[in-house]
Design an enzyme around this catalytic site. Structure first.
Site, short mmCIF file in Angstrom:
data_model
loop_
_atom_site.label_atom_id
_atom_site.label_comp_id
_atom_site.label_asym_id
_atom_site.label_seq_id
_atom_site.Cartn_x
_atom_site.Cartn_y
_atom_site.Cartn_z
N SER A 138 47.92 -17.24 -26.97
CA SER A 138 48.69 -16.14 -26.38
C SER A 138 49.03 -16.40 -24.92
CB SER A 138 47.90 -14.83 -26.47
OG SER A 138 46.67 -14.94 -25.77
N HIS A 179 52.64 -17.13 -32.61
CA HIS A 179 51.74 -16.13 -32.02
C HIS A 179 51.74 -14.84 -32.81
CE1 HIS A 179 50.69 -13.31 -28.48
NE2 HIS A 179 49.60 -13.72 -29.10
N GLU A 225 55.68 -14.12 -32.69
CA GLU A 225 56.51 -14.85 -31.73
C GLU A 225 56.51 -16.33 -32.13
OE1 GLU A 225 56.04 -12.39 -27.57
OE2 GLU A 225 54.39 -13.71 -28.14
N ASN A 265 53.37 -10.64 -23.93
CA ASN A 265 52.36 -10.69 -22.87
C ASN A 265 52.97 -10.86 -21.48
OD1 ASN A 265 50.08 -10.20 -24.39
ND2 ASN A 265 49.78 -12.36 -24.91
#
Length: 314
Positions: A149, A170, A182, A220
């Protein structure tokens, strides 16, 4: 005439080879490295979607715990999915579990896999060592993917000789419930690899989004600075963490306030991400460390998983 024929045959042969090379990999066999929450979740959804899965970790005890967790999760899913037909639910659970085998020897099981998904600890050196070793044993067509991540996918891919068959994949926790994946494409990732991973994600019932290999990818990169800014707001004494959480839930419509979410994600995880970003660019104000976050992590208060973070839990 013979020369023309030979030239024609060469062109046909070259065209066929190029076409074969351009074909996407249809992922049927998946190897998941890491039996923690993320790895077990990825193994579960892959098996539930009809893939053959091998789940790998260091010990049989860890794998037994992972398999038990997967079974418990599947039974929860089956109760909702087959509410009116419990027998079909039981069959779904048993069929999915039968598609998952376990191993403590990653090198021994990757020779026939189509996709390796790594979900081990967020440590670049350990990931590089793992992929460098597996690169020697995996088939030529096998795609490697990391569930990291926060770490740069390119840095992990460079440990292998298959940078064109390497990407980020991800998933989000809890994997069986969260729809987003992702798909991270590095400058070396081939279009064939990228499209194969997009198709695989869709086969799992997920919604894939694409992103370049940039810190934090999409979610993120937007989420963590927001969480950190909430901490800084509290550190300055501008508002209490309780009021900040209430404000974002009632004012922005968020299901969780930032401090509640921080505790849920894990304060240690958030600190790890911020430390990595700070190393990349120490001058960026978004990447500055937080004294209160660092203090809680030093005290082993990681949030919900330890029972105490910004809030206390029973």
């Amino acid at each position: 005439m013979a020369f023309v024929t030979r030239q024609f045959m060469r062109c046909v042969s070259s065209s066929s080879t190029a076409s074969a090379t351009a074909k996407k990999i249809i992922v049927k066999h998946v190897t998941v490295i890491g039996g923690g929450l993320m790895g077990a979740g990825i193994a579960q959804v892959a098996a539930a979607a009809g893939h053959t899965v091998v789940l790998v970790d260091q010990t049989d005890d860890i794998l037994a715990k992972s398999k038990k967790g997967i079974e418990e999760s599947l039974r929860k899913v089956s109760k909702k999915k087959f509410a009116e037909n419990p027998q079909a639910g039981d069959e779904f659970v048993e069929k999915t579990l039968s598609s998952i085998s376990t191993s403590t020897d990653a090198a021994a099981v990757v020779h026939s896999t189509d996709l390796v998904v790594e979900a081990i600890v967020e440590n670049l050196k350990m990931k590089n060592e793992l992929f460098k070793r597996l690169d020697k044993f995996a088939a030529e067509h096998t795609i490697f993917a990391s569930n990291t991540s926060s770490l740069q996918i390119t840095s992990i891919a460079n440990a292998t000789t298959r940078q064109d068959r390497f990407a980020g994949l991800h998933f989000f926790n809890p994997v069986p419930l969260m729809k987003l994946v992702e798909v991270i494409k590095t400058p070396m990732t081939s279009q064939k690899t990228f499209e194969s991973l997009v198709d695989f994600s869709k086969a799992l019932g997920k919604h894939p989004v694409s992103c370049k290999d940039t810190p934090g990818f999409i979610v993120n990169r937007l989420l963590v600075p927001y969480l950190m800014e909430a901490i800084r707001l509290h550190e300055r004494g501008d508002a209490s963490k309780e009021d900040i959480d209430i404000a974002m839930k009632l004012g922005a419509g968020y299901p969780m306030g930032p401090f509640e979410l921080l505790d849920y994600v894990g304060l240690d995880t958030t600190k790890f991400i911020m430390d990595g970003w700070h190393e990349l660019d120490a001058k960026d104000p978004l990447f500055q460390p937080s004294p209160s976050l660092n203090k809680l992590v030093a005290e082993k208060k990681f949030g919900k998983k330890t029972g105490e973070g910004f809030y206390k839990y029973k």
